[in-house]
Structures are given as structure tokens and as C-alpha cells.
Design a protein around this motif. Structure first.
Motif, mmCIF file in Angstrom:
data_model
loop_
_atom_site.group_PDB
_atom_site.id
_atom_site.type_symbol
_atom_site.label_atom_id
_atom_site.label_comp_id
_atom_site.label_asym_id
_atom_site.label_seq_id
_atom_site.Cartn_x
_atom_site.Cartn_y
_atom_site.Cartn_z
ATOM 1 N N GLY A 43 0.363 2.369 3.067
ATOM 2 C CA GLY A 43 -0.422 2.641 2.687
ATOM 3 C C GLY A 43 -0.151 3.193 1.677
ATOM 4 N N PHE A 44 0.311 4.575 1.319
ATOM 5 C CA PHE A 44 1.104 4.761 -0.233
ATOM 6 C C PHE A 44 1.179 4.073 -1.040
ATOM 7 C CE2 PHE A 44 0.325 8.987 2.592
ATOM 8 C CZ PHE A 44 -0.673 9.282 1.431
ATOM 9 N N MET A 45 2.368 3.138 -0.869
ATOM 10 C CA MET A 45 3.325 2.303 -1.164
ATOM 11 C C MET A 45 2.533 1.115 -1.783
ATOM 12 S SD MET A 45 6.757 2.218 0.632
ATOM 13 C CE MET A 45 7.178 3.448 1.907
ATOM 14 N N VAL A 46 1.714 0.819 -1.373
ATOM 15 C CA VAL A 46 0.571 -0.415 -1.610
ATOM 16 C C VAL A 46 -0.492 0.000 -2.498
ATOM 17 C CG1 VAL A 46 -0.931 -2.172 -0.353
ATOM 18 C CG2 VAL A 46 0.711 -1.833 0.917
ATOM 19 N N VAL A 47 -1.218 1.217 -2.614
ATOM 20 C CA VAL A 47 -2.339 2.205 -3.291
ATOM 21 C C VAL A 47 -1.071 1.989 -4.846
ATOM 22 C CG1 VAL A 47 -2.873 4.038 -4.350
ATOM 23 C CG2 VAL A 47 -3.325 3.025 -1.875
ATOM 24 N N TYR A 50 -7.934 9.124 -4.519
ATOM 25 C CA TYR A 50 -7.398 10.129 -4.772
ATOM 26 C C TYR A 50 -7.322 10.506 -3.718
ATOM 27 C CZ TYR A 50 -5.609 14.184 -7.266
ATOM 28 O OH TYR A 50 -4.234 14.715 -7.599
ATOM 29 N N PHE A 51 -8.975 11.488 -3.617
ATOM 30 C CA PHE A 51 -8.991 11.970 -2.219
ATOM 31 C C PHE A 51 -8.512 11.647 -1.068
ATOM 32 C CE2 PHE A 51 -10.344 14.177 -5.530
ATOM 33 C CZ PHE A 51 -10.571 15.797 -5.153
ATOM 34 N N ILE A 52 -9.087 10.397 -0.581
ATOM 35 C CA ILE A 52 -8.623 9.407 0.572
ATOM 36 C C ILE A 52 -6.704 10.052 0.867
ATOM 37 C CG2 ILE A 52 -8.462 7.430 2.315
ATOM 38 C CD1 ILE A 52 -10.435 6.553 -0.022
ATOM 39 N N LEU A 53 -5.956 9.686 -0.171
ATOM 40 C CA LEU A 53 -4.679 9.893 -0.120
ATOM 41 C C LEU A 53 -4.382 11.546 0.188
ATOM 42 C CD1 LEU A 53 -4.358 6.937 -0.452
ATOM 43 C CD2 LEU A 53 -2.449 7.682 -2.627
ATOM 44 N N PHE A 54 -5.224 12.579 -0.108
ATOM 45 C CA PHE A 54 -5.171 13.956 -0.664
ATOM 46 C C PHE A 54 -5.321 14.059 1.258
ATOM 47 C CE2 PHE A 54 -6.508 18.148 -2.735
ATOM 48 C CZ PHE A 54 -4.955 18.544 -2.923
ATOM 49 N N PHE A 55 -6.100 13.249 1.722
ATOM 50 C CA PHE A 55 -6.817 13.688 3.393
ATOM 51 C C PHE A 55 -5.473 13.079 3.298
ATOM 52 C CE2 PHE A 55 -7.718 11.264 6.761
ATOM 53 C CZ PHE A 55 -8.376 11.961 8.086
ATOM 54 N N ALA A 56 -4.339 12.469 3.376
ATOM 55 C CA ALA A 56 -4.220 11.431 4.285
ATOM 56 C C ALA A 56 -2.786 12.466 4.336
ATOM 57 C CB ALA A 56 -4.014 9.904 3.902
ATOM 58 N N GLY A 93 -4.645 -0.311 0.508
ATOM 59 C CA GLY A 93 -3.417 0.436 1.240
ATOM 60 C C GLY A 93 -4.334 1.900 1.234
ATOM 61 N N ALA A 94 -5.016 2.391 0.600
ATOM 62 C CA ALA A 94 -6.074 4.289 1.289
ATOM 63 C C ALA A 94 -6.242 3.685 2.367
ATOM 64 C CB ALA A 94 -7.219 4.006 -0.053
ATOM 65 N N ILE A 95 -6.769 2.384 3.270
ATOM 66 C CA ILE A 95 -7.709 2.325 4.626
ATOM 67 C C ILE A 95 -6.090 2.647 5.711
ATOM 68 C CG2 ILE A 95 -7.862 1.187 6.232
ATOM 69 C CD1 ILE A 95 -9.736 -0.235 4.208
#
Lengths: 556, 77
Positions: A270-274, A369-375, A240-242
Motif C-alpha cells: 500500500g505504501f508503495m502504491v501511494v 498522510y495521517f492514514i499512512l501515519f496510522f498504518a 494504496g491508502a486503503i
């Protein structure tokens, strides 16, 4: 009555309904189907066939939110496409939505497989209805990939029955080999990295109304299936993060704005998969809430681009701009969708994404967390800024364009109202989530933090535009993972396949020659071409071989 | 003036964004934000993170063009 079945019946009857009543009939079928939402939880319909006990209608706390939003999305799609007289597309859309709703209520893998294939077979006609040469080619590739997902599901399900004697839709893990097959089947439809090519390939090829329908169901059905069978599977967190991060870069350089939205759709999945990967009550709530609001704002964005396509005839950023003057309402609705997807406070994306981010924080997964923040900054870039900026602003437009038709504006207006309504009153959304929610998204810490991220990202955009560093749009094709089966495999396979087809052709011509000779009708041996090498055809062949090998390995 | 509409709007919009951005930084000095990770609690961290990420995405995306960009009719050949 199984939810969704009314819609499928209506779709079959559609050609014999007088054309004035076709659209009302479509709405009526959605309404009749939605009455099943009032039935509450439980198993309502089972069917014993060939020794299998199929659960055709099962409803629980995970089904309900998806069923609500699928019905709502069907209504929006019908209103948005009220002017659309393409019979094939209308039938396909209604049957597709009905199948997706039916799939939600399947209680075992075999009935899920049937609905799974039904969504594939109906939706391919929506892509076909794009009615251009490239749409037709894309539809064939789409069909191959979707059927591949279905066959993988069937392989997994039959192995599961073979090994455990059970075919119920229960939690699985990746330690069993059938678990892996089912995981892959869901992964294709959920557009995992490298399995995502079909999405960006086919969605932008459909008609303005078709894309809206496509964007709502297939991928969210896969998210539902993953949430049901693989919650807490750790590898999903990384997958998900990728998924949230990589489409961001593709979306920056893509020229077709509907394709940009397809990349953005991938990023949202991706957010949902995470959320599914974390597997706590909070995170699963987050996934469901995100899927719910996502369907609305993604449909809204696709609708606004569809309106542009309907009026201007293209969604290529290099040919658009300055539409704000001629399509002011569409512009406003598009901006509402853009702000929702970017998760501005008081918009629906904010109240849903916060749940997933909080679940991540609670688990102490700092890197993710920060990968999703970046996304999140990435979402703002491609959906929040790029879409409205290049379509409606960028530069003044010289030729006049009409505002979108009333029915399109109405559908967009409803979707926009829902985006804001859910953002302002999240408690109604929270009350239908699978688990009890005690969550307050609007804390000052969270609002300030999110606004800082977004506002400074906008500042960065203004800065880049001011100094001419923002990449201008170029007419181009951006390579994606569909390149592997559109260029690489055919490139390798063509010489091989040509030799093969040559030999087969020779044999055929010889047989034909002998046949005609025996009738005494022909005088010469003429070469006839019976086989033509096409990329979809070759891809289908390769896929069959791969599936055959997989089955062989699995049996051994 | 007629043709400069978009430019004027852009100017107002930029001023509005800069004002909000300034306000957000001032607020950050007056309250202590609670977050899950210490990093996020640093004053102005989300702001810098957002700005840097955005610039990074655009720059990396631009470079990606060299690898991933083909002519429009690439697949039709």
C-alpha cells in the motif's frame, strides 16, 4: 544475454547436475545473470517476430534498482534453502526468480506478458511444494488467479495494439479501455483491496523456503509495472491508502504468523502504491526505495518464521512462544527485521518510508498522510510486536527446540546486516534510485516524531498486556476476500453445476452404454461419474465466463 | 528464579520503554519540531496518536473477530 535467462537455463539443467554441485550451480547462474547489471542503460536486444518488434532487453533508471534487489533476493533464497533437496521446488524457485528478472527488462507489453505468465506458472510449483492437501488446493486457486491476471494483461495488450498499433511499455492512463484491463492485471498481482485473497491464501501454505521466494518477486514485479505504466494515477493514492489500513485489522486477529506476515506484506505494498499514485520524482523514489528495503526485511521476517516452522513444525501463534531461549540468533534476526519494517531510525524502513511521507506532505495530502501515519502504528502492531512476541516470548516453553541450521542463520544474518547497513548509510541506496536525490532522512524533527509514535505505541502494547486487554491467540480461520470465490460463488453455483454435470453424465453414460452394447460386452446400464464438482474447477469456469464477457464488452 | 526469566526481562523492558517515552516528551518541550502539517507539530501529538491508534487497532480487531472469525477447518468442510 537477457538478464535472468542464465537462471532459467540453470533451472532446466539442474536435474542432470550432480547433486553436490546443484546449489553452487544455482549461485553461479545468479552471478552470471547479475553481470548484466554492469551493462548500463539502453536497449540491448530486440526481436522481430510475426510483424511485432519485441524489446527483450531494455534497461533504464527504473529497472536497475529492481534488478539489483531481485538478484540479491535470489541469492538469499538460495542460501536460505541450501539444505532443501526438493528438486521441484529448487527448479521452480530458480526459474521463478529468473522470469521475474526477465520481466523487469521487457520493453513491450507482449514480452512482458510472456514473462508475466512465466512467473505465474513457475511460482505455482513453489506453492505445490508445500506438499499438504491444503497447499495443493491453494496452489490451484493461486494458479487460476495468476493466470487471470495474465489473461487480463493479454486482453489489454491486444486491444492496445488493435487500437493504437503500438505495444511499447509506455505510460498509460485509465481513460482508455485497454488501460483499465492492464491496470486490473497489475492490480491483481499487486494485491489491491478485494483482489488480495490469493496472497494470504497461498503464501503461508508453501514450505519454509518457498514462502521467502514468493514474498520477494510477484508483488514487487507488479509494483514495478505500475510504477512504469501508471505513475501519477490519482486513484492509486486512495487504493494504496486503503491497502495500508485494512490488513492491519486482519493481522491483529490472524493466528498463523506467516499469514500475519502476508497481511503485513499487503500493507507494505500500500505504501508503495501511494507513492506511485502521487507520481512526483520524490514519491517514485520513495516507492522504489521502499520496494528495495521491503524485499530484504520481509524476506528476513519470513525467513525467521520459516526457521521456526522448520524446527517446531508450526507457525501458529497459539502453539508457539518462549523460543528465545532455544533460538537466540533467530530471535535477534527477527527483531532486526521487525524494527526495520516498523521504521525505527537507523533501520532500513525508516530511510525509505520517509521519502513517501515527505512526498505526501509536500503535496499537502493531509488525510492520506495521517492514514499512512496510522498504518505505521499498525505495522508496529502486527510485524513489530506480534510476530516476535508470540513466536519467541509470550510464555516459557517446556519442550526443547534446536537453533536454526547454519545456512538459514547465514541468510538471515546477511539480510539483517543489509537492513541495518542501509538504515545507517542510506546514501548508497539513494544513489541507485531512478531520480537524483537530495534528501536527508535524519533530521531531529523527523526522528523525534517517529520515535514518539513507535515508543508510545509500544507503551500502549505493554499497557494492554498488563491489563489483559491484548487479544489472546485463538485457533481460527479469518475470512478474507478469497471467501468470495471459496465459499460464496461455489455456494451459488453448486446446485446449478450439479444439474449441469448430471445431464452431461447421463449423456456420457448413454454414449458409453451404446458403445459397449455395439461391442456386445455389457449387459447393464451403469451410471458412471465423469464430472466431479470442485471449488477450483468451478472458480475456473466462472472466471472464464467473466473474461469472455469482458472481452465481448470490450469489442463492442 | 529460573522460571521467572521472562517476567524479569519484561519488567526491565517496560522500565526501559517508559524511560525512553519520558525522555522523548521532555525533548519535545525543548525543541520545536517542524512538520508538514501543523497538527503534527503540536507537542506530544505523535505520541498520543501512536498510543490511541494502537489501542484502537487492537479493540477494533477484537470486535472484527465476531464477524470474520470461523473455526479452523471452516474451508475444509
Amino acid at each position: 544475454m537477457i538478464p535472468g535467462l542464465w537462471m532459467i537455463i540453470a533451472s532446466i539443467l539442474l536435474p542432470i547436475i550432480p547433486h553436490y554441485f546443484r546449489k553452487p550451480a544455482m549461485v553461479l547462474s545468479v552471478f552470471l545473470s547479475s553481470l548484466t547489471l554492469l551493462n548500463g542503460f539502453g536497449t540491448f536486444l530486440t526481436w522481430e517476430i510475426l510483424g511485432f518488434n519485441l524489446t527483450l532487453y531494455h534497461s533504464d533508471n527504473l529497472t536497475l534498482p529492481f534488478a539489483i534487489i531481485f538478484h540479491l533476493a535470489s541469492l538469499l533464497v538460495i542460501i536460505y534453502g541450501w539444505h532443501n533437496k526438493n528438486m521441484m521446488e529448487n527448479i521452480a524457485t530458480l526459474a521463478y526468480a529468473g522470469s521475474a528478472i526477465g520481466a523487469l527488462h521487457a520493453g513491450d507489453f507482449i514480452s512482458l506478458f510472456i514473462w508475466w505468465e512465466a512467473t505465474a506458472l513457475t511460482s505455482v510449483f513453489i506453492v505445490l511444494a508445500g506438499n499438504t492437501a491444503s497447499a495443493r488446493n491453494s496452489a490451484m486457486r493461486y494458479l487460476i488467479i495468476q493466470v487471470c491476471s495474465g489473461v487480463l494483461l493479454l486482453i489489454g495488450a491486444s486491444m492496445m495494439v488493435y487500437q493504437t498499433g503500438n505495444h511499447e511499455l509506455t505510460k498509460l492512463d485509465l481513460s482508455s479501455n485497454f488501460g483499465v484491463f492492464i491496470f486490473l492485471a497489475f492490480g491483481i498481482k499487486a494485491a489491491f483491496p478485494f483482489l488480495n485473497g490469493w496472497l494470504q491464501d497461498s503464501y503461508p501454505e508453501s514450505s519454509p523456503t518457498g514462502t521467502v521466494a514468493l514474498s520477494a518477486f510477484t508483488t514487487k514485479l507488479a509494483i514495478y509495472a505500475l510504477a512504469r505504466t501508471f505513475p501519477g494515477t490519482e486513484s492509486l493514492i486512495w487504493i494504496g491508502a486503503i491497502m495500508t489500513a485494512f490488513p492491519v485489522f486482519f493481522a491483529v486477529i490472524e493466528n498463523d504468523l506467516r499469514r500475519v506476515l502476508s497481511f503485513s506484506l499487503n500493507n507494505q505494498l500500500g505504501f508503495m502504491v501511494v507513492g506511485i499514485g502521487i507520481g512526483t520524482e520524490l514519491s517514485l523514489n520513495g516507492t522504489v526505495a521502499h520496494a528495495f528495503v521491503h524485499i530484504i526485511y520481509k524476506a528476513l521476517l519470513f525467513m525467521s518464521m520459516g526457521a521456526v516452522l522448520h524446527r517446531v513444525g508450526t507457525t501458529k501463534a497459539s502453539e508457539l512462544g518462549g523460543l528465545y531461549k532455544y533460538m537466540p540468533l533467530t530471535t535477534i534476526f527477527c527483531i532486526v527485521g521487525a524494527m526495520s519494517i516498523s521504521a525505527f531510525p537507523l533501520f532500513s524502513g525508516f530511510v525509505a518510508k520517509s521519502l513517501i511521507m515527505s512526498a505526501l506532505g509536500g503535496q499537502g495530502l493531509i488525510l492520506i498522510y495521517f492514514i499512512l501515519f496510522f498504518a505505521s502504528a499498525g505495522v508496529l502492531e502486527h510485524s513489530g510486536i506480534k510476530i516476535p512476541y508470540f513466536a519467541f516470548f509470550a510464555h516459557e516453553r517446556k519442550t526443547k527446540v534446536k537453533e536454526a541450521p547454519f545456512n538459514m542463520l547465514l541468510a538471515m544474518g546477511i539480510a539483517a546486516l543489509l537492513c541495518i547497513g542501509i538504515g545507517v548509510y542510506p546514501k548508497y541506496l539513494y544513489s541507485i534510485l531512478p531520480y537524483a536525490v537530495d534528501y536527508q532522512p535524519y533530521s531531529i524533527d523527523h526522528i523525534v516524531s517517529q520515535l514518539q509514535l513507535l515508543v508510545f505505541a509500544i507503551l500502549a502494547f505493554l499497557f494492554l498486556v498488563k491489563f489483559n486487554l491484548y487479544p489472546s491467540e485463538i485457533k481460527s480461520t479469518v475470512l478474507n476476500s478469497d471467501w468470495f470465490y471459496r465459499k460464496m460463488l461455489p455456494g451459488i453455483g453448486k446446485p446449478l453445476f450439479k444439474t449441469l454435470s448430471f445431464i452431461i453424465n447421463e449423456i456420457y453414460s448413454l454414449i458409453a452404454f451404446l458403445f459397449k452394447l455395439s461391442l456386445g460386452k455389457t449387459k447393464s446400464f451403469t451410471q458412471v461419474h465423469y464430472i466431479k464438482v470442485t471449488s477450483p474447477g468451478f472458480a475456473a469456469l466462472v472466471l472464464i465466463l467473466i473474461l469472455f464477457l469482458m472481452l465481448l464488452i470490450a469489442i463492442i | 528464579m529460573k522460571n521467572n526469566n521472562l517476567k524479569t526481562y519484561a519488567k526491565y523492558f517496560s522500565q526501559f520503554i517508559i524511560a525512553i517515552a519520558g525522555l522523548l516528551v521532555i525533548i519535545d518541550f525543548t525543541i520545536h519540531r517542524h512538520a508538514y502539517f501543523y497538527l503534527e507539530e503540536i507537542i506530544g501529538f505523535p505520541a498520543i496518536f501512536g498510543f490511541v491508534c494502537f489501542v484502537l487497532i487492537v479493540i477494533v480487531g477484537k470486535q472484527l473477530r465476531k464477524i470474520l472469525m470461523r473455526k479452523e477447518d471452516y474451508y475444509d468442510k
